[in-house]
Design a protein around this motif. Structure first.
Motif, PDB file in Angstrom:
ATOM      1  N   ARG A  35      18.587  24.241 -32.598  1.00 10.25           N
ATOM      2  CA  ARG A  35      19.382  23.734 -33.627  1.00 10.25           C
ATOM      3  C   ARG A  35      18.892  23.338 -35.014  1.00 10.25           C
ATOM      4  N   ALA A  86      27.433  23.080 -37.622  1.00  9.02           N
ATOM      5  CA  ALA A  86      26.373  22.921 -36.725  1.00  9.02           C
ATOM      6  C   ALA A  86      26.698  22.363 -35.252  1.00  9.02           C
ATOM      7  N   MET A 120      27.520  29.186 -41.186  1.00 10.31           N
ATOM      8  CA  MET A 120      26.760  28.697 -40.308  1.00 10.31           C
ATOM      9  C   MET A 120      25.287  29.431 -40.229  1.00 10.31           C
ATOM     10  N   ASP A 121      24.130  28.684 -39.897  1.00  9.52           N
ATOM     11  CA  ASP A 121      23.120  29.599 -40.060  1.00  9.52           C
ATOM     12  C   ASP A 121      22.566  29.317 -38.541  1.00  9.52           C
ATOM     13  N   VAL A 122      22.273  30.556 -37.895  1.00 10.23           N
ATOM     14  CA  VAL A 122      21.891  30.644 -36.397  1.00 10.23           C
ATOM     15  C   VAL A 122      20.503  31.212 -36.390  1.00 10.23           C
ATOM     16  N   ASN A 126      18.657  32.942 -30.979  1.00 15.87           N
ATOM     17  CA  ASN A 126      19.643  32.241 -30.319  1.00 15.87           C
ATOM     18  C   ASN A 126      20.949  33.190 -29.913  1.00 15.87           C
ATOM     19  N   ALA A 129      24.369  31.881 -28.719  1.00 15.31           N
ATOM     20  CA  ALA A 129      25.128  31.324 -30.010  1.00 15.31           C
ATOM     21  C   ALA A 129      25.880  32.479 -30.714  1.00 15.31           C
ATOM     22  N   LEU A 130      24.979  33.488 -30.925  1.00 10.34           N
ATOM     23  CA  LEU A 130      25.387  34.675 -31.766  1.00 10.34           C
ATOM     24  C   LEU A 130      26.488  35.360 -30.844  1.00 10.34           C
ATOM     25  N   ALA A 148      16.599  34.003 -39.580  1.00  9.39           N
ATOM     26  CA  ALA A 148      18.181  33.351 -39.290  1.00  9.39           C
ATOM     27  C   ALA A 148      19.434  34.224 -39.599  1.00  9.39           C
TER      28      ALA A 148
END
Length: 173
Positions: A35, A86, A120-122, A126, A129-130, A148
């Motif tokens: 996160r 986020a 958003m930045d992931v 992750n 989430a992707l 990221a």
């Protein structure tokens, strides 16, 4: 943990600060890194304040199970998209659909305020989430930068998903 009831999603309030502090401190180092891109074992007062502030540029939601926060979502107007978002869910509640519920509620609230794009930045690692982003927004733009993934998508595409999944009104919750 026995899940006897779904968590209640509502806007964050100033009096949530101690609950947010406990929530953040209780996240595993892995979840903290996914996160925040770093650990937050001792959440600063400014981080906690940022996570509970709601104003014309910032929205924040909490998911409560009993009196404890088990999920948090926030959006900020500005950046490359209309809103940057986020979401984080406590380790014990991951995999039960709470993240998508928080996301859907947050996006409906942003759309009501006129937002049409979300960013958003992931963290690249992750994968969960992707996968969720690809499922919700198959047409989302994704650009890898410094480990990221920068994601940009249209909110209206997610609105259908959110309306199908959410229980209760996200506008008054």
């Amino acid at each position: 943990m026995i899940r006897t009831q779904e968590p209640l999603i509502r806007p964050a309030r100033a009096d949530d600060d101690e609950r947010v502090r406990r929530f953040l401190a209780g996240l595993s180092p892995q979840t903290q890194a996914l996160r925040f891109f770093t650990g937050v074992t001792r959440p600063s007062a400014s981080l906690v304040r940022t996570m509970v502030e709601v104003d014309e540029r910032r929205d924040a939601l909490v998911a409560l199970h009993g009196d404890e926060i088990v999920g948090h979502a926030m959006s900020y107007r500005g950046g490359t998209a209309d809103v940057e978002i986020a979401v984080v869910v406590t380790d014990q509640w991951q995999g039960f659909g709470l993240g998508p519920r928080l996301l859907g509620t947050l996006l409906i609230r942003a759309a009501v305020r006129g937002a049409t794009t979300v960013g958003m930045d992931v963290l690249g690692e992750n994968r969960r989430a992707l996968r969720m982003i690809r499922r919700i927004w198959p047409e989302a733009g994704m650009k890898v930068a410094s480990g990221a993934v920068e994601v940009t998508a249209m909110i209206q595409q997610a609105g259908v998903f959110a309306e199908q999944r959410s229980g209760g009104s996200p506008l008054t919750a």
